[in-house]
Design a protein around this motif. Sequence first.
Motif, PDB file in Angstrom:
ATOM      1  N   ILE A 237       3.966  10.471  -9.333  1.00  0.00           N
ATOM      2  CA  ILE A 237       3.281  10.863 -10.571  1.00  0.00           C
ATOM      3  C   ILE A 237       2.602  12.212 -10.388  1.00  0.00           C
ATOM      4  CG2 ILE A 237       1.373  10.276 -12.120  1.00  0.00           C
ATOM      5  CD1 ILE A 237       2.139   7.291 -11.606  1.00  0.00           C
ATOM      6  N   ALA A 238       1.932  12.408  -9.260  1.00  0.00           N
ATOM      7  CA  ALA A 238       1.253  13.678  -8.992  1.00  0.00           C
ATOM      8  C   ALA A 238       2.252  14.832  -8.928  1.00  0.00           C
ATOM      9  CB  ALA A 238       0.460  13.595  -7.689  1.00  0.00           C
ATOM     10  N   THR A 239       3.412  14.604  -8.337  1.00  0.00           N
ATOM     11  CA  THR A 239       4.450  15.634  -8.268  1.00  0.00           C
ATOM     12  C   THR A 239       4.927  16.018  -9.665  1.00  0.00           C
ATOM     13  OG1 THR A 239       5.160  14.835  -6.109  1.00  0.00           O
ATOM     14  CG2 THR A 239       6.719  16.186  -7.331  1.00  0.00           C
ATOM     15  N   ALA A 240       5.131  15.014 -10.516  1.00  0.00           N
ATOM     16  CA  ALA A 240       5.575  15.289 -11.885  1.00  0.00           C
ATOM     17  C   ALA A 240       4.524  16.069 -12.667  1.00  0.00           C
ATOM     18  CB  ALA A 240       5.909  13.983 -12.591  1.00  0.00           C
ATOM     19  N   VAL A 241       3.265  15.699 -12.501  1.00  0.00           N
ATOM     20  CA  VAL A 241       2.175  16.397 -13.201  1.00  0.00           C
ATOM     21  C   VAL A 241       2.075  17.847 -12.728  1.00  0.00           C
ATOM     22  CG1 VAL A 241      -0.331  16.475 -13.488  1.00  0.00           C
ATOM     23  CG2 VAL A 241       0.885  14.309 -13.751  1.00  0.00           C
ATOM     24  N   LEU A 242       2.138  18.061 -11.412  1.00  0.00           N
ATOM     25  CA  LEU A 242       2.072  19.428 -10.877  1.00  0.00           C
ATOM     26  C   LEU A 242       3.267  20.268 -11.324  1.00  0.00           C
ATOM     27  CD1 LEU A 242       0.738  18.811  -7.267  1.00  0.00           C
ATOM     28  CD2 LEU A 242      -0.441  19.924  -9.159  1.00  0.00           C
ATOM     29  N   ALA A 243       4.451  19.669 -11.345  1.00  0.00           N
ATOM     30  CA  ALA A 243       5.641  20.405 -11.792  1.00  0.00           C
ATOM     31  C   ALA A 243       5.505  20.811 -13.262  1.00  0.00           C
ATOM     32  CB  ALA A 243       6.887  19.558 -11.577  1.00  0.00           C
ATOM     33  N   ALA A 244       5.017  19.908 -14.091  1.00  0.00           N
ATOM     34  CA  ALA A 244       4.824  20.224 -15.507  1.00  0.00           C
ATOM     35  C   ALA A 244       3.770  21.311 -15.684  1.00  0.00           C
ATOM     36  CB  ALA A 244       4.424  18.964 -16.277  1.00  0.00           C
ATOM     37  N   ALA A 245       2.684  21.237 -14.926  1.00  0.00           N
ATOM     38  CA  ALA A 245       1.639  22.255 -15.023  1.00  0.00           C
ATOM     39  C   ALA A 245       2.169  23.612 -14.580  1.00  0.00           C
ATOM     40  CB  ALA A 245       0.431  21.853 -14.172  1.00  0.00           C
ATOM     41  N   PHE A 246       2.934  23.643 -13.524  1.00  0.00           N
ATOM     42  CA  PHE A 246       3.527  24.891 -13.038  1.00  0.00           C
ATOM     43  C   PHE A 246       4.486  25.467 -14.069  1.00  0.00           C
ATOM     44  CE2 PHE A 246       6.641  27.256 -10.443  1.00  0.00           C
ATOM     45  CZ  PHE A 246       5.775  28.183  -9.878  1.00  0.00           C
TER      46      PHE A 246
ATOM     47  N   ILE B 216       0.839  -1.209   0.000  1.00  0.00           N
ATOM     48  CA  ILE B 216       0.000   0.000   0.000  1.00  0.00           C
ATOM     49  C   ILE B 216       0.868   1.251   0.000  1.00  0.00           C
ATOM     50  CG2 ILE B 216      -1.664   1.327   1.344  1.00  0.00           C
ATOM     51  CD1 ILE B 216      -2.875  -1.369   2.215  1.00  0.00           C
ATOM     52  N   LEU B 217       1.914   1.243   0.843  1.00  0.00           N
ATOM     53  CA  LEU B 217       2.829   2.386   0.879  1.00  0.00           C
ATOM     54  C   LEU B 217       3.562   2.557  -0.447  1.00  0.00           C
ATOM     55  CD1 LEU B 217       4.358   2.199   4.463  1.00  0.00           C
ATOM     56  CD2 LEU B 217       2.776   3.894   3.556  1.00  0.00           C
ATOM     57  N   SER B 218       3.889   1.462  -1.087  1.00  0.00           N
ATOM     58  CA  SER B 218       4.557   1.530  -2.391  1.00  0.00           C
ATOM     59  C   SER B 218       3.636   2.150  -3.437  1.00  0.00           C
ATOM     60  CB  SER B 218       4.983   0.130  -2.830  1.00  0.00           C
ATOM     61  OG  SER B 218       5.552   0.176  -4.112  1.00  0.00           O
ATOM     62  N   ILE B 219       2.367   1.768  -3.427  1.00  0.00           N
ATOM     63  CA  ILE B 219       1.391   2.335  -4.362  1.00  0.00           C
ATOM     64  C   ILE B 219       1.197   3.827  -4.090  1.00  0.00           C
ATOM     65  CG2 ILE B 219      -1.050   2.308  -5.029  1.00  0.00           C
ATOM     66  CD1 ILE B 219      -0.967  -0.763  -4.572  1.00  0.00           C
ATOM     67  N   ILE B 220       1.077   4.180  -2.815  1.00  0.00           N
ATOM     68  CA  ILE B 220       0.919   5.599  -2.457  1.00  0.00           C
ATOM     69  C   ILE B 220       2.139   6.402  -2.896  1.00  0.00           C
ATOM     70  CG2 ILE B 220       0.760   7.196  -0.503  1.00  0.00           C
ATOM     71  CD1 ILE B 220      -1.015   5.087   0.883  1.00  0.00           C
ATOM     72  N   ALA B 221       3.330   5.848  -2.725  1.00  0.00           N
ATOM     73  CA  ALA B 221       4.557   6.536  -3.145  1.00  0.00           C
ATOM     74  C   ALA B 221       4.590   6.727  -4.659  1.00  0.00           C
ATOM     75  CB  ALA B 221       5.780   5.765  -2.671  1.00  0.00           C
TER      76      ALA B 221
END
Length: 106
Positions: free
Chosen positions: A16-25, A6-11
């Motif tokens: 992925i969310a960090t990469a998407v937010l960085a690209a959007a920014f 579960i922790l691996s999936i959350i990580a």
Amino acid sequence: MTAAEILSIIADVAAIATAVLAAAFFFGLKWEDREQRNRLAAYLRDEKMRSHDSGRRTILQLMSALSMTEEQVMKAAFHHRDVSSICRHNFGGDTIAIEFEYVGED
């Protein structure tokens, strides 16, 4: 599922969310830079078309008219192909002002 899985999936989701937010920014900043360049060029073009002078404007005039900081004006002016900079000198040869003018095809 174990806690480690579960922790691996959350990580993975967080990465992925960090990469998407960085690209959007990143693309948001690039869009803002583009909008500032276009606003500056449009303002200088309009000033040149309707003015009795050459349409040259100082940084302070542009800051006031466009509600931009000095850094934003300089960055937008030096990165737009249709905006030219002119240094105005005093009699001693010292630069007293930097002026920008529209030199495009309009």
